[in-house]
Design an enzyme around this catalytic site. Structure first.
Site: not given
Length: 174
Positions: A70, A90, A125
């Site tokens: 991630h 995030d 991501c």
């Protein structure tokens, strides 16, 4: 964006993922300090970097099998050198919050979460990091500055196809 604003371009740095995650976050104090100095000092040895964009990854330094799954983004506002602030974006809630906190601490920055839309899958991501960086650079170039709270990215659209099209149109960028 930054090419139209040379002063802002001179005060903005984009961190290499390897430097951000291994040298700055996980390196010895000496390694981290040298990496930061290389990033923030200009050719004349002046600390000119007001804004650092650092990709954050959850890879492990001690476990070679955990190479990271991630990515998130840390924008470090260094306009007040004695009190930098790190804003963490995030797209999977707080997946990288502990890692971002580690990196912010190494940089002597106070960490603040910043809003960004949530990704709807387990693989975009990186697209969110690129789109978020692009949006934030655009806002900084237009004079938008984080003052008492982060520059939130509530309306960010992270479009994988649009990113692929931009990279295809400019092969020197990829």
């Amino acid at each position: 964006m930054l090419r139209d604003n040379p002063d802002m371009a001179a005060r903005t740095r984009f961190g290499d993922p390897l430097i951000a995650n291994y040298h700055l976050r996980l390196g010895t104090d000496d390694v981290a300090l040298r990496a930061l100095q290389r990033m923030v000092f200009d050719r004349n040895g002046n600390d000119t970097a007001d804004f650092l964009f650092l990709p954050v990854n959850d890879a492990s330094a001690s476990d070679p099998d955990r190479r990271g799954t991630h990515w998130s983004l840390l924008l470090v506002d260094r306009r007040e050198r004695a009190r930098p602030i790190a804003y963490h974006y995030d797209s999977m809630a707080n997946t990288n919050s502990a890692i971002a906190a580690e990196l912010a601490e190494r940089l002597g920055a106070h960490l603040q979460p910043a809003r960004i839309p949530r990704q709807q899958n387990f693989f975009d991501c990186g697209v969110f990091v690129v789109a978020g960086t692009r949006a934030l650079v655009g806002r900084l170039a237009q004079g938008d500055r984080p003052e008492h709270e982060p520059l939130h990215l509530d309306n960010l659209v992270a479009d994988r196809q649009a990113l692929q099209d931009r990279l295809s149109a400019h092969p020197h960028l990829g």
